[in-house]
Scaffold this motif. Sequence first.
Motif: not given
Length: 105
Positions: A70-72, A82-84, A87-91, A103-105
Motif C-alpha cells: 500500500l503506497e500512501l 485524518a485519513a485513518a 487507510i483501514l478500509e483499504n487494508l 491518495e490521501i486527502p
Amino acid sequence: MRILFDECVPWPLHRELPDHQCQTAQELDWNRIKNGELLALAEPHFDLFLTSDQNLRYQQNLAGRSIAILELSTNKLRRLQAAAKLILENLASMGPAEFRRLEIP
C-alpha cells in the motif's frame, strides 16, 4: 494483518491501526536495506508493506511478489491520521500480492 512500515512512514500511524501487528524496518534493523531486498526479506513475515515511497513501483519489479503493498501519497502524519478510516478500509480490502496507491486527502 502483519504490516511492515517502511522507514518513510511515520511510526505514530500504527496507533490508528490497532487491530494490526505493525513493525518498522528500523526495529528489525532493516533500515539500511534497499527496497528490493527489503521486500524479499519481508515476504515470509508480513502480509503488507506500507510505504510512501512514490518511486517504489517504478524502481522495483513487483511481479511475482507475495506481499501486498500500500503506497500512501504522503507521509505527513496529521494527514494520515485524518485519513485513518480510509487507510483501514483499504487494508481490509487488499488481497495478497496486490499493489495499491492511496491518495490521501
